[in-house]
Motif scaffolding. Structure first.
Motif, PDB file in Angstrom:
ATOM      1  N   VAL A 288      -0.461   2.027  -0.866  1.00  0.00           N
ATOM      2  CA  VAL A 288       0.488   3.045  -0.420  1.00  0.00           C
ATOM      3  C   VAL A 288       0.806   2.897   1.062  1.00  0.00           C
ATOM      4  O   VAL A 288       1.893   3.278   1.525  1.00  0.00           O
ATOM      5  CB  VAL A 288      -0.057   4.458  -0.741  1.00  0.00           C
ATOM      6  CG1 VAL A 288       0.819   5.542  -0.134  1.00  0.00           C
ATOM      7  CG2 VAL A 288      -0.145   4.648  -2.253  1.00  0.00           C
TER       8      VAL A 288
ATOM      9  N   PRO B 186       2.816   3.789  -7.282  1.00  0.00           N
ATOM     10  CA  PRO B 186       3.614   3.621  -6.056  1.00  0.00           C
ATOM     11  C   PRO B 186       4.764   2.639  -6.214  1.00  0.00           C
ATOM     12  O   PRO B 186       5.787   2.772  -5.533  1.00  0.00           O
ATOM     13  CB  PRO B 186       2.590   3.132  -5.028  1.00  0.00           C
ATOM     14  CG  PRO B 186       1.461   2.585  -5.823  1.00  0.00           C
ATOM     15  CD  PRO B 186       1.420   3.374  -7.087  1.00  0.00           C
ATOM     16  N   TYR B 187       4.643   1.658  -7.114  1.00  0.00           N
ATOM     17  CA  TYR B 187       5.751   0.728  -7.322  1.00  0.00           C
ATOM     18  C   TYR B 187       6.932   1.431  -7.979  1.00  0.00           C
ATOM     19  O   TYR B 187       8.081   1.010  -7.823  1.00  0.00           O
ATOM     20  CB  TYR B 187       5.292  -0.458  -8.175  1.00  0.00           C
ATOM     21  CG  TYR B 187       4.333  -1.358  -7.441  1.00  0.00           C
ATOM     22  CD1 TYR B 187       4.791  -2.253  -6.481  1.00  0.00           C
ATOM     23  CD2 TYR B 187       2.964  -1.289  -7.680  1.00  0.00           C
ATOM     24  CE1 TYR B 187       3.915  -3.064  -5.781  1.00  0.00           C
ATOM     25  CE2 TYR B 187       2.076  -2.091  -6.988  1.00  0.00           C
ATOM     26  CZ  TYR B 187       2.561  -2.975  -6.037  1.00  0.00           C
ATOM     27  OH  TYR B 187       1.682  -3.775  -5.337  1.00  0.00           O
TER      28      TYR B 187
ATOM     29  N   ARG C 264       8.795   7.119   1.066  1.00  0.00           N
ATOM     30  CA  ARG C 264       8.607   6.274   2.246  1.00  0.00           C
ATOM     31  C   ARG C 264       8.636   7.108   3.528  1.00  0.00           C
ATOM     32  O   ARG C 264       9.457   8.011   3.687  1.00  0.00           O
ATOM     33  CB  ARG C 264       9.665   5.182   2.295  1.00  0.00           C
ATOM     34  CG  ARG C 264      11.086   5.677   2.471  1.00  0.00           C
ATOM     35  CD  ARG C 264      12.096   4.560   2.202  1.00  0.00           C
ATOM     36  NE  ARG C 264      13.470   4.996   2.458  1.00  0.00           N
ATOM     37  CZ  ARG C 264      14.201   5.695   1.608  1.00  0.00           C
ATOM     38  NH1 ARG C 264      13.686   6.086   0.450  1.00  0.00           N
ATOM     39  NH2 ARG C 264      15.452   6.029   1.921  1.00  0.00           N
ATOM     40  N   ASP C 265       7.695   6.794   4.410  1.00  0.00           N
ATOM     41  CA  ASP C 265       7.584   7.387   5.746  1.00  0.00           C
ATOM     42  C   ASP C 265       7.309   8.894   5.738  1.00  0.00           C
ATOM     43  O   ASP C 265       7.410   9.550   6.778  1.00  0.00           O
ATOM     44  CB  ASP C 265       8.846   7.109   6.582  1.00  0.00           C
ATOM     45  CG  ASP C 265       9.074   5.619   6.789  1.00  0.00           C
ATOM     46  OD1 ASP C 265       8.072   4.894   6.927  1.00  0.00           O
ATOM     47  OD2 ASP C 265      10.242   5.179   6.782  1.00  0.00           O
TER      48      ASP C 265
ATOM     49  N   GLY D 120       7.118   4.901  -4.825  1.00  0.00           N
ATOM     50  CA  GLY D 120       6.806   4.785  -3.407  1.00  0.00           C
ATOM     51  C   GLY D 120       8.031   4.820  -2.510  1.00  0.00           C
ATOM     52  O   GLY D 120       8.002   5.392  -1.421  1.00  0.00           O
ATOM     53  N   TRP D 121       9.111   4.214  -2.954  1.00  0.00           N
ATOM     54  CA  TRP D 121      10.334   4.169  -2.132  1.00  0.00           C
ATOM     55  C   TRP D 121      10.824   5.572  -1.805  1.00  0.00           C
ATOM     56  O   TRP D 121      11.240   5.849  -0.672  1.00  0.00           O
ATOM     57  CB  TRP D 121      11.422   3.381  -2.864  1.00  0.00           C
ATOM     58  CG  TRP D 121      12.756   3.422  -2.187  1.00  0.00           C
ATOM     59  CD1 TRP D 121      13.818   4.217  -2.511  1.00  0.00           C
ATOM     60  CD2 TRP D 121      13.164   2.660  -1.052  1.00  0.00           C
ATOM     61  NE1 TRP D 121      14.875   3.991  -1.655  1.00  0.00           N
ATOM     62  CE2 TRP D 121      14.496   3.030  -0.742  1.00  0.00           C
ATOM     63  CE3 TRP D 121      12.549   1.688  -0.266  1.00  0.00           C
ATOM     64  CZ2 TRP D 121      15.209   2.470   0.307  1.00  0.00           C
ATOM     65  CZ3 TRP D 121      13.266   1.128   0.789  1.00  0.00           C
ATOM     66  CH2 TRP D 121      14.577   1.518   1.063  1.00  0.00           C
TER      67      TRP D 121
ATOM     68  N   ASN E  90       1.828   0.538   2.520  1.00  0.00           N
ATOM     69  CA  ASN E  90       3.060  -0.241   2.654  1.00  0.00           C
ATOM     70  C   ASN E  90       4.288   0.661   2.763  1.00  0.00           C
ATOM     71  O   ASN E  90       5.296   0.272   3.351  1.00  0.00           O
ATOM     72  CB  ASN E  90       3.210  -1.172   1.446  1.00  0.00           C
ATOM     73  CG  ASN E  90       4.371  -2.120   1.570  1.00  0.00           C
ATOM     74  OD1 ASN E  90       4.417  -2.933   2.476  1.00  0.00           O
ATOM     75  ND2 ASN E  90       5.331  -2.014   0.659  1.00  0.00           N
ATOM     76  N   TRP E  91       4.200   1.879   2.201  1.00  0.00           N
ATOM     77  CA  TRP E  91       5.343   2.797   2.186  1.00  0.00           C
ATOM     78  C   TRP E  91       5.242   3.865   3.268  1.00  0.00           C
ATOM     79  O   TRP E  91       6.260   4.375   3.718  1.00  0.00           O
ATOM     80  CB  TRP E  91       5.477   3.457   0.818  1.00  0.00           C
ATOM     81  CG  TRP E  91       6.072   2.552  -0.221  1.00  0.00           C
ATOM     82  CD1 TRP E  91       7.405   2.332  -0.450  1.00  0.00           C
ATOM     83  CD2 TRP E  91       5.370   1.732  -1.154  1.00  0.00           C
ATOM     84  NE1 TRP E  91       7.565   1.431  -1.470  1.00  0.00           N
ATOM     85  CE2 TRP E  91       6.330   1.041  -1.924  1.00  0.00           C
ATOM     86  CE3 TRP E  91       4.017   1.515  -1.425  1.00  0.00           C
ATOM     87  CZ2 TRP E  91       5.983   0.157  -2.940  1.00  0.00           C
ATOM     88  CZ3 TRP E  91       3.666   0.634  -2.437  1.00  0.00           C
ATOM     89  CH2 TRP E  91       4.637  -0.036  -3.177  1.00  0.00           C
ATOM     90  N   SER E  92       4.041   4.246   3.625  1.00  0.00           N
ATOM     91  CA  SER E  92       3.883   5.278   4.643  1.00  0.00           C
ATOM     92  C   SER E  92       2.571   5.057   5.392  1.00  0.00           C
ATOM     93  O   SER E  92       1.561   4.678   4.793  1.00  0.00           O
ATOM     94  CB  SER E  92       3.872   6.670   4.005  1.00  0.00           C
ATOM     95  OG  SER E  92       3.604   7.662   4.981  1.00  0.00           O
TER      96      SER E  92
END
Length: 301
Positions: free
Chosen positions: A160, A132-133, A140-141, A136-137, A162-164
């Motif tokens: 994860v 994810p690092y 996102r969402d 993940g961006w 943290n991103w979605s």
């Protein structure tokens, strides 16, 4: 002729080790048969000044940098055997050629074994990823799936999140979540499906939905998987290097293993998916460790 160091593996760890040793005026041979684990990846992220670079382009630029140093040679061949030899090591290649080196850096990385889901390879590196690092961006969402058959499922879901916030954890029929963990995930709005996955649906590597054996079907546009990892080559174990409980090499801060003259760098020592920049840094540390030990040996003898 004896080499100062033979580096086995041409990923970011091995490449950076070769660069540092070349700048240290060491005679180095880097074995690289050009079958990197990240070949399925279209972009690598998280490396400052190189964010989003295709792995193939990264290798090209690295080879250009290393070419400045005449004592380093990149050999497009596979090392198939490493044995102790008169205080150093002998390395045999797939072409039957032997080389001698005073030290060895193991940087061949890991083999990965994906979850047993039909067709998962078609989506890996396009819409399903392992780190994810790294990716993940880009997700996102979005509605994300985490496909994990291991105890890492709970940790992956937390990271994860943290991103979605739209996450579905798929255990593919494995009992890898405790009731307490599943309850904690569901309290955060993270759904869990414990049934086996029948099919991943999508086109051109882009996931669209997941079908389960209980006939449920859930729309997902991407996600993360938890592969199982193992050493890509068994040289370290054959030489007697101590291993961690996770299957990586026990090393000190400069990549030294428990066997004199053997160093490990990158995924080989961490036994986890790492970012490009971390692997490169590991290679630099192992090179410094090898050069320091070679210098002390020569200086006092």
């Amino acid at each position: 002729m004896w080499l100062d160091c033979a580096i086995i593996g041409g990923g970011p760890a091995g490449l950076n080790a070769a660069l540092v040793l070349g700048r240290s005026r060491r005679h180095v041979l880097l074995f690289d048969h050009n079958r990197p684990r990240n070949a399925v990846t279209h972009e690598s992220h998280g490396f400052i000044t190189r964010d989003g670079i295709p792995p193939r382009r990264f290798r090209e630029l690295a080879h250009q940098d290393i070419a400045k140093y005449p004592t380093v040679t990149i050999k497009p061949d596979k090392a198939i055997e490493v044995t102790p030899y008169y205080g150093g090591f002998r390395i045999k290649t797939s072409n039957g050629v032997w080389f001698q080196a005073r030290t060895i850096i193991l940087a061949a990385g890991l083999k990965e074994f994906l979850p047993s889901v039909p067709g998962i390879q078609r989506f890996y590196g396009r819409s399903l990823f392992s780190c994810p690092y790294c990716d993940g961006w880009e997700l996102r969402d979005k509605p994300i799936a985490i496909i994990s058959e291991s105890a890492n499922a709970f940790h992956s879901a937390k990271i994860v999140y943290n991103w979605s916030k739209d996450i579905l954890v798929c255990t593919n029929g494995e009992n890898c979540l405790s009731e307490a963990q599943q309850g904690q995930l569901e309290r955060k709005g993270i759904r869990v499906n414990r049934h086996r996955i029948r099919e991943l649906v999508g086109e051109n590597g882009m996931l669209n939905r997941i079908r389960f054996e209980n006939n449920a079907e859930v729309k997902r546009t991407g996600g993360f998987i938890s592969p199982r990892w193992d050493q890509a080559v068994s040289f370290g174990e054959a030489l007697g290097c101590a291993m961690t409980s996770q299957g990586g090499f026990v090393t000190d801060a400069f990549g030294r293993t428990s066997v004199r003259g053997v160093y490990a760098a990158g995924d080989s020592s961490i036994i986890a998916p790492t970012q490009l920049i971390i692997a490169a840094g590991e290679g630099s540390k192992a090179a410094i460790g090898a050069n320091t030990d070679l210098t002390n040996e020569d200086f006092y003898n």
